[in-house]
Design a protein around this motif. Sequence first.
Motif, PDB file in Angstrom:
ATOM      1  N   THR A  64      -5.748  -3.682   3.605  1.00  0.00           N
ATOM      2  CA  THR A  64      -5.522  -2.430   2.877  1.00  0.00           C
ATOM      3  C   THR A  64      -5.707  -2.570   1.371  1.00  0.00           C
ATOM      4  O   THR A  64      -6.456  -1.802   0.749  1.00  0.00           O
ATOM      5  CB  THR A  64      -4.096  -1.923   3.167  1.00  0.00           C
ATOM      6  OG1 THR A  64      -3.878  -1.913   4.568  1.00  0.00           O
ATOM      7  CG2 THR A  64      -3.900  -0.527   2.612  1.00  0.00           C
ATOM      8  N   GLU A  90      -6.268   5.163   7.982  1.00  0.00           N
ATOM      9  CA  GLU A  90      -6.101   5.511   9.396  1.00  0.00           C
ATOM     10  C   GLU A  90      -7.043   6.643   9.787  1.00  0.00           C
ATOM     11  O   GLU A  90      -7.668   6.617  10.856  1.00  0.00           O
ATOM     12  CB  GLU A  90      -4.646   5.902   9.659  1.00  0.00           C
ATOM     13  CG  GLU A  90      -3.676   4.717   9.604  1.00  0.00           C
ATOM     14  CD  GLU A  90      -2.220   5.153   9.572  1.00  0.00           C
ATOM     15  OE1 GLU A  90      -1.975   6.381   9.461  1.00  0.00           O
ATOM     16  OE2 GLU A  90      -1.333   4.275   9.643  1.00  0.00           O
ATOM     17  N   SER A 124       0.842  -1.193   0.000  1.00  0.00           N
ATOM     18  CA  SER A 124       0.000   0.000   0.000  1.00  0.00           C
ATOM     19  C   SER A 124       0.876   1.242   0.000  1.00  0.00           C
ATOM     20  O   SER A 124       2.004   1.244   0.510  1.00  0.00           O
ATOM     21  CB  SER A 124      -0.914   0.003   1.222  1.00  0.00           C
ATOM     22  OG  SER A 124      -0.145  -0.098   2.413  1.00  0.00           O
ATOM     23  N   GLU A 129      -2.602   5.878   0.839  1.00  0.00           N
ATOM     24  CA  GLU A 129      -3.689   4.934   1.100  1.00  0.00           C
ATOM     25  C   GLU A 129      -3.770   4.593   2.583  1.00  0.00           C
ATOM     26  O   GLU A 129      -4.867   4.554   3.156  1.00  0.00           O
ATOM     27  CB  GLU A 129      -3.466   3.659   0.266  1.00  0.00           C
ATOM     28  CG  GLU A 129      -3.681   3.868  -1.227  1.00  0.00           C
ATOM     29  CD  GLU A 129      -3.165   2.702  -2.058  1.00  0.00           C
ATOM     30  OE1 GLU A 129      -3.457   2.678  -3.272  1.00  0.00           O
ATOM     31  OE2 GLU A 129      -2.469   1.818  -1.499  1.00  0.00           O
ATOM     32  N   ARG A 130      -2.637   4.351   3.209  1.00  0.00           N
ATOM     33  CA  ARG A 130      -2.637   4.020   4.632  1.00  0.00           C
ATOM     34  C   ARG A 130      -3.116   5.211   5.461  1.00  0.00           C
ATOM     35  O   ARG A 130      -3.858   5.049   6.431  1.00  0.00           O
ATOM     36  CB  ARG A 130      -1.237   3.591   5.082  1.00  0.00           C
ATOM     37  CG  ARG A 130      -0.772   2.284   4.460  1.00  0.00           C
ATOM     38  CD  ARG A 130       0.568   1.842   5.034  1.00  0.00           C
ATOM     39  NE  ARG A 130       0.453   1.460   6.438  1.00  0.00           N
ATOM     40  CZ  ARG A 130       0.124   0.253   6.850  1.00  0.00           C
ATOM     41  NH1 ARG A 130      -0.153  -0.702   5.961  1.00  0.00           N
ATOM     42  NH2 ARG A 130       0.054  -0.031   8.133  1.00  0.00           N
ATOM     43  N   LEU A 173      -4.093  -2.409  10.191  1.00  0.00           N
ATOM     44  CA  LEU A 173      -4.095  -2.383   8.731  1.00  0.00           C
ATOM     45  C   LEU A 173      -3.249  -3.555   8.277  1.00  0.00           C
ATOM     46  O   LEU A 173      -2.037  -3.586   8.505  1.00  0.00           O
ATOM     47  CB  LEU A 173      -3.528  -1.058   8.201  1.00  0.00           C
ATOM     48  CG  LEU A 173      -4.336   0.200   8.518  1.00  0.00           C
ATOM     49  CD1 LEU A 173      -3.673   1.432   7.917  1.00  0.00           C
ATOM     50  CD2 LEU A 173      -5.776   0.069   8.002  1.00  0.00           C
ATOM     51  N   SER A 190      -1.870  -6.595   5.498  1.00  0.00           N
ATOM     52  CA  SER A 190      -1.666  -7.064   4.128  1.00  0.00           C
ATOM     53  C   SER A 190      -2.458  -8.356   3.959  1.00  0.00           C
ATOM     54  O   SER A 190      -2.969  -8.924   4.926  1.00  0.00           O
ATOM     55  CB  SER A 190      -0.179  -7.332   3.867  1.00  0.00           C
ATOM     56  OG  SER A 190       0.263  -8.437   4.658  1.00  0.00           O
TER      57      SER A 190
END
Length: 450
Positions: free
Chosen positions: A248, A108, A99, A103-104, A133, A135
């Motif tokens: 994510t 969040e 990601s 995006e993160r 989050l 993978s």
Amino acid sequence: MSLAEDPRDHDGDGSGGDGEPGGPGGDDFRDMLREFLDGKTDLDPAQLASAAGLPGDPELVRRLIGQLQQALQHSGDGVDWGLATEQATQLAARSSVPSTPDERTALEQGLGVAALWLDEVTQISSLTAPPRLWSRTEWAKATMPLWTQMAEPVATSIANALTSVFDESAGDLEGLGAAGMSGIELPGAEGLEGMLANAGQVMRNVGGTLFAMQLGQVVGQLSTEVVSGGDVGVPLLDGEIVQAALVTQNVVDFGRGIDVPFDQVAIYLAIRELAHARLFRHAKWLRLHLLSAIADYSRGVRIDVQRLQELAADFDPSNPEELRRAMSSGALIPPKTQEQLAAHTRLETMLALVEGWVDVVTAQATARLPRAAAIAETVRRRRASGGPAESAFSTLVGLELRPRRLREAAAMWQAVTDAVGSTVRDGLWAHPDILPGSSDIDDPGFLVTR
């Protein structure tokens, strides 16, 4: 220790007597399977893998054959679930894309907004552990313990069925001798009897390996579809602390499929996940209740041994499609017992109540989100076409789960909310004895009056 070094071989010839694991019968059967796995027979192992519902990917077939060859050397009992974890994580890793920081950050922030908006519509307290989050690989690895727990009864049933096929075959040979049919010459019958007696354990190991690899395939595929920890309806993380998690890459893929700004998608899916996790933290009995219903159903799963024998006798190596149809259609699984039907009804009703409550709370919490309706419709279509929960339970335990009553359950929760408010509504999750049931879904008015 290799088979040639069996300590029971006092004569140095590797034989422990017909029917013993190190004896001629056991070696003959293992040699036959080894020739098959080495491609020295007319049947291509890749065809069998395809018929069993495993992918035709050359690398996966090569790995499967390697694991089956190891299973021939394995003398213990039980399924090596480590194979499932290895298979699932490798499949997840193959399709994983890291990601981006943006995006993160959006996810969040979405989780932060989601917690605040949920506080406005439900008195169920927030989580004690921060959301994660994940993978795809992290999701597969973290959830595998629960998948194996749910799959264990079915794996045991399949192993018992395979063993009984060979036990019955060995018993038929003994019966011929006991009946005094000395006039019928059965060349090599004693050696064949020994081979079949040992073959049951060998096939138990091979069957367990196949099932573990199939479980890994299912969970690995699920890792590319689920958007959150609660996406299958059951909290998949083991332990006392309830956690929420978003996958994510899959949330990003979900957002690409609809014409909605990603920050709104992030908030909406975060609210659904936090609502689901909060509910299971609040109703501490709920997780065990669901898992018990799944276990009750799974323990009743049986394999039709007679049909399995017929399938094996009629199997055409050049056309494995019949085997694929039998395994995928449920033809090897007898009709459900009364106990299974009752467990199925309990589970289906409970999942509808959970998902219906989450739908209502999410709709309340996202009322100010401009494109909430569009996202909600995408979630409904995804669920109607067969979501992650349905594909997982159908493959692993033959349990067909469609939340047929989900819309009715959501309407019931909405009626309760409109009549008595969210505090009384959420209080119904305090104990299973006061939770609405199937009749309440049919007649919400009676529940409101009560």
